[in-house]
Design a protein around this motif. Structure first.
Motif, PDB file in Angstrom:
ATOM      1  N   PHE A  13       0.818  -1.215   0.000  1.00 45.09           N
ATOM      2  CA  PHE A  13       0.000   0.000   0.000  1.00 45.09           C
ATOM      3  C   PHE A  13       0.851   1.264   0.000  1.00 45.09           C
ATOM      4  O   PHE A  13       1.959   1.285   0.525  1.00 45.09           O
ATOM      5  CB  PHE A  13      -0.918   0.026   1.228  1.00 45.09           C
ATOM      6  N   ARG A  14       0.286   2.296  -0.602  1.00 42.55           N
ATOM      7  CA  ARG A  14       0.929   3.601  -0.564  1.00 42.55           C
ATOM      8  C   ARG A  14      -0.148   4.673  -0.408  1.00 42.55           C
ATOM      9  O   ARG A  14      -1.340   4.445  -0.670  1.00 42.55           O
ATOM     10  CB  ARG A  14       1.719   3.863  -1.842  1.00 42.55           C
ATOM     11  N   VAL A  15       0.260   5.854   0.008  1.00 38.13           N
ATOM     12  CA  VAL A  15      -0.621   7.017   0.086  1.00 38.13           C
ATOM     13  C   VAL A  15      -0.255   7.941  -1.068  1.00 38.13           C
ATOM     14  O   VAL A  15       0.924   8.207  -1.316  1.00 38.13           O
ATOM     15  CB  VAL A  15      -0.457   7.748   1.428  1.00 38.13           C
ATOM     16  N   ARG A  16      -1.272   8.435  -1.747  1.00 38.45           N
ATOM     17  CA  ARG A  16      -1.062   9.360  -2.865  1.00 38.45           C
ATOM     18  C   ARG A  16      -2.204  10.370  -2.881  1.00 38.45           C
ATOM     19  O   ARG A  16      -3.259  10.155  -2.263  1.00 38.45           O
ATOM     20  CB  ARG A  16      -1.000   8.614  -4.199  1.00 38.45           C
ATOM     21  N   PRO A  17      -2.067  11.484  -3.601  1.00 41.12           N
ATOM     22  CA  PRO A  17      -3.172  12.434  -3.747  1.00 41.12           C
ATOM     23  C   PRO A  17      -4.377  11.791  -4.422  1.00 41.12           C
ATOM     24  O   PRO A  17      -4.227  10.973  -5.334  1.00 41.12           O
ATOM     25  CB  PRO A  17      -2.573  13.540  -4.621  1.00 41.12           C
ATOM     26  N   ALA A  18      -5.562  12.156  -3.959  1.00 40.30           N
ATOM     27  CA  ALA A  18      -6.791  11.646  -4.570  1.00 40.30           C
ATOM     28  C   ALA A  18      -7.001  12.278  -5.935  1.00 40.30           C
ATOM     29  O   ALA A  18      -6.617  13.422  -6.189  1.00 40.30           O
ATOM     30  CB  ALA A  18      -7.981  11.940  -3.670  1.00 40.30           C
ATOM     31  N   VAL A  23      -6.694  16.188  -0.403  1.00 41.83           N
ATOM     32  CA  VAL A  23      -7.299  14.889  -0.110  1.00 41.83           C
ATOM     33  C   VAL A  23      -6.364  13.788  -0.596  1.00 41.83           C
ATOM     34  O   VAL A  23      -5.852  13.850  -1.719  1.00 41.83           O
ATOM     35  CB  VAL A  23      -8.680  14.750  -0.779  1.00 41.83           C
ATOM     36  N   PHE A  24      -6.164  12.778   0.242  1.00 41.26           N
ATOM     37  CA  PHE A  24      -5.275  11.663  -0.079  1.00 41.26           C
ATOM     38  C   PHE A  24      -6.040  10.348   0.029  1.00 41.26           C
ATOM     39  O   PHE A  24      -7.062  10.258   0.713  1.00 41.26           O
ATOM     40  CB  PHE A  24      -4.088  11.618   0.895  1.00 41.26           C
ATOM     41  N   VAL A  25      -5.517   9.327  -0.632  1.00 43.16           N
ATOM     42  CA  VAL A  25      -6.095   7.983  -0.529  1.00 43.16           C
ATOM     43  C   VAL A  25      -4.989   6.976  -0.236  1.00 43.16           C
ATOM     44  O   VAL A  25      -3.812   7.171  -0.588  1.00 43.16           O
ATOM     45  CB  VAL A  25      -6.841   7.565  -1.809  1.00 43.16           C
ATOM     46  N   LEU A  26      -5.393   5.889   0.416  1.00 42.57           N
ATOM     47  CA  LEU A  26      -4.527   4.741   0.657  1.00 42.57           C
ATOM     48  C   LEU A  26      -4.842   3.719  -0.430  1.00 42.57           C
ATOM     49  O   LEU A  26      -5.969   3.229  -0.523  1.00 42.57           O
ATOM     50  CB  LEU A  26      -4.791   4.161   2.042  1.00 42.57           C
ATOM     51  N   GLU A  27      -3.839   3.388  -1.239  1.00 35.68           N
ATOM     52  CA  GLU A  27      -4.062   2.600  -2.447  1.00 35.68           C
ATOM     53  C   GLU A  27      -3.179   1.360  -2.490  1.00 35.68           C
ATOM     54  O   GLU A  27      -2.014   1.386  -2.069  1.00 35.68           O
ATOM     55  CB  GLU A  27      -3.745   3.478  -3.667  1.00 35.68           C
ATOM     56  N   ASP A  28      -3.758   0.282  -2.991  1.00 38.23           N
ATOM     57  CA  ASP A  28      -2.985  -0.891  -3.375  1.00 38.23           C
ATOM     58  C   ASP A  28      -2.753  -0.787  -4.884  1.00 38.23           C
ATOM     59  O   ASP A  28      -3.655  -1.080  -5.671  1.00 38.23           O
ATOM     60  CB  ASP A  28      -3.739  -2.175  -3.039  1.00 38.23           C
ATOM     61  N   PRO A  29      -1.571  -0.356  -5.335  1.00 35.64           N
ATOM     62  CA  PRO A  29      -1.340  -0.139  -6.773  1.00 35.64           C
ATOM     63  C   PRO A  29      -1.494  -1.400  -7.619  1.00 35.64           C
ATOM     64  O   PRO A  29      -1.801  -1.313  -8.809  1.00 35.64           O
ATOM     65  CB  PRO A  29       0.101   0.379  -6.825  1.00 35.64           C
ATOM     66  N   LYS A  30      -1.312  -2.560  -7.002  1.00 36.05           N
ATOM     67  CA  LYS A  30      -1.398  -3.798  -7.778  1.00 36.05           C
ATOM     68  C   LYS A  30      -2.831  -4.114  -8.183  1.00 36.05           C
ATOM     69  O   LYS A  30      -3.082  -4.695  -9.233  1.00 36.05           O
ATOM     70  CB  LYS A  30      -0.810  -4.964  -6.978  1.00 36.05           C
ATOM     71  N   THR A  31      -3.781  -3.730  -7.319  1.00 33.66           N
ATOM     72  CA  THR A  31      -5.189  -4.032  -7.594  1.00 33.66           C
ATOM     73  C   THR A  31      -6.012  -2.786  -7.891  1.00 33.66           C
ATOM     74  O   THR A  31      -7.132  -2.889  -8.394  1.00 33.66           O
ATOM     75  CB  THR A  31      -5.821  -4.756  -6.397  1.00 33.66           C
ATOM     76  N   GLY A  32      -5.469  -1.619  -7.528  1.00 32.66           N
ATOM     77  CA  GLY A  32      -6.211  -0.379  -7.680  1.00 32.66           C
ATOM     78  C   GLY A  32      -7.203  -0.123  -6.567  1.00 32.66           C
ATOM     79  O   GLY A  32      -7.930   0.878  -6.586  1.00 32.66           O
ATOM     80  N   ALA A  33      -7.237  -1.010  -5.554  1.00 29.67           N
ATOM     81  CA  ALA A  33      -8.193  -0.865  -4.457  1.00 29.67           C
ATOM     82  C   ALA A  33      -7.836   0.328  -3.584  1.00 29.67           C
ATOM     83  O   ALA A  33      -6.664   0.546  -3.252  1.00 29.67           O
ATOM     84  CB  ALA A  33      -8.227  -2.138  -3.615  1.00 29.67           C
ATOM     85  N   ILE A  34      -8.836   1.115  -3.195  1.00 26.78           N
ATOM     86  CA  ILE A  34      -8.678   2.248  -2.277  1.00 26.78           C
ATOM     87  C   ILE A  34      -9.237   1.816  -0.932  1.00 26.78           C
ATOM     88  O   ILE A  34     -10.422   1.477  -0.817  1.00 26.78           O
ATOM     89  CB  ILE A  34      -9.423   3.498  -2.790  1.00 26.78           C
ATOM     90  N   ARG A  35      -8.400   1.845   0.111  1.00 31.32           N
ATOM     91  CA  ARG A  35      -8.814   1.311   1.406  1.00 31.32           C
ATOM     92  C   ARG A  35      -8.783   2.345   2.527  1.00 31.32           C
ATOM     93  O   ARG A  35      -8.998   2.011   3.686  1.00 31.32           O
ATOM     94  CB  ARG A  35      -7.926   0.122   1.783  1.00 31.32           C
ATOM     95  N   GLY A  36      -8.514   3.588   2.201  1.00 27.55           N
ATOM     96  CA  GLY A  36      -8.520   4.620   3.231  1.00 27.55           C
ATOM     97  C   GLY A  36      -8.376   5.997   2.617  1.00 27.55           C
ATOM     98  O   GLY A  36      -8.048   6.137   1.425  1.00 27.55           O
TER      99      GLY A  36
END
Length: 338
Positions: A3-8, A61-74
């Motif tokens: 997971f990583r945090v990036r701008p929404a 605004v930021f999101v917590l992302e799984d780049p492998k799946t594209g899922a946003i979890r936070g």
């Protein structure tokens, strides 16, 4: 950890809206209201795109992302300056001491005074982690990424940073503090007022609330018991804020009575401890776990990583971290102990 945090981005809206519906109410910065969330993302995009670096009423605004799946979890948010568009209201809890020589007694009464003392501060808020992802340090990554962003863009933020925590409410969304105080001046339930506030701001409260101080002793026990207390689900968030150096300075939310905590921005632990380093190599590393951040504005990224330090100003990072941060050998990053 992938997971990583990036701008929404605007296309993150569906995932953010789904999380907003899971908050359970009272979460002013993340309302389950489509037009409001769309407007927030538009405002955030404008803030990230701004070229000059002075402090303004930005929203990031930021999101917590799984780049492998594209899922946003936070998701989480940072406000550059509160009180720009509308006054930023809080109740300040003060003590009035009165002495009666005739009775030979001293009376100490707590008062609630409507104030805009905190205007000009920056704010961290809107932090929500999907219930299925509340493990493995993801909450700390999401929360502390905000301070790494502040460190990398320090001129955009104020000398003081605050955080408002959701107050106590029951399962139906009713708040004892609202029912005892503001609710007496409005023909609205707390859920109705909270939804209106999320969309329109707090100006309507200040326009209609009494400006004179309110004696806390006149409030029922149910309201006094929750004043300055966070919602049970927010206790972990309060602990993380306290670990960063935030303190309760006797300010409470005018809606639900939840605590507002404050810190000097440069004294926030992650801001203070984060160090700029140059990537010496990408490859095999040691076992030391840290938080890393890199990039400016829309290119900002943050993640957890295993590293090996190469002297005082260089670091070797693993390949996964390099991919998450989109960096390589010779690039500069920000590092802080996990």
């Amino acid at each position: 950890m992938t997971f990583r945090v990036r701008p929404a981005r605007p296309d993150d809206y569906p995932a953010i809206y789904k999380m907003a519906k899971l908050t359970g109410g009272g979460f002013t910065n993340l309302p389950p209201d489509k037009p409001t969330l769309v407007a927030k993302l538009e405002r955030s995009a404008q803030s990230f795109a701004r070229k000059t670096d002075e402090q303004r009423g930005d929203l990031y605004v930021f999101v917590l992302e799984d780049p492998k799946t594209g899922a946003i979890r936070g998701t989480c948010q940072v406000f550059g300056q509160v009180g720009v568009v509308q006054p930023f209201y809080s109740y300040n809890v003060t003590t009035l001491t009165q002495v009666s020589p005739e009775l030979d007694k001293t009376f100490r009464n707590q008062l609630l005074s409507l104030t805009t003392d905190l205007e000009g501060s920056s704010e961290v808020g809107g932090l929500f982690l999907h219930p299925e992802s509340r493990a493995g340090g993801l909450g700390a990554l999401l929360s502390r990424s905000r301070y790494l962003f502040i460190k990398l863009h320090r001129q955009r933020f104020g000398e003081r940073t605050l955080a408002e925590l959701r107050g106590v409410m029951d399962e139906a969304g009713n708040a004892p503090f609202w029912d005892a105080l503001a609710g007496r001046f409005f023909d609205m339930t707390f859920p109705e007022a909270d939804e209106f506030n999320a969309v329109h701001g707090t100006r309507f409260i200040a326009d209609l609330m009494p400006r004179t101080p309110i004696y806390v002793s006149l409030l029922p026990d149910s309201a006094r018991a929750v004043m300055g207390q966070p919602h049970p689900s927010g206790r972990a968030a309060l602990k993380m804020l306290e670990n960063e150096g935030f303190v309760f300075d006797r300010y409470v939310d005018i809606f639900d009575g939840g605590p507002t905590v404050v810190a000097q921005t440069d004294a926030i632990k992650t801001v203070q401890d984060a160090k700029p380093l140059k990537i010496a190599a990408v490859g095999d590393t040691g076992s030391e776990r840290v938080l890393l951040a890199a990039g400016q504005l829309m290119d900002f990224r943050a993640c957890c990583a295993s590293v090996a330090f190469d002297g005082e100003d260089k670091v070797i990072i693993d390949r996964e971290a390099a991919d998450l941060l989109e960096v390589g050998e010779g690039d500069e990053i920000l590092s802080v102990a996990r």
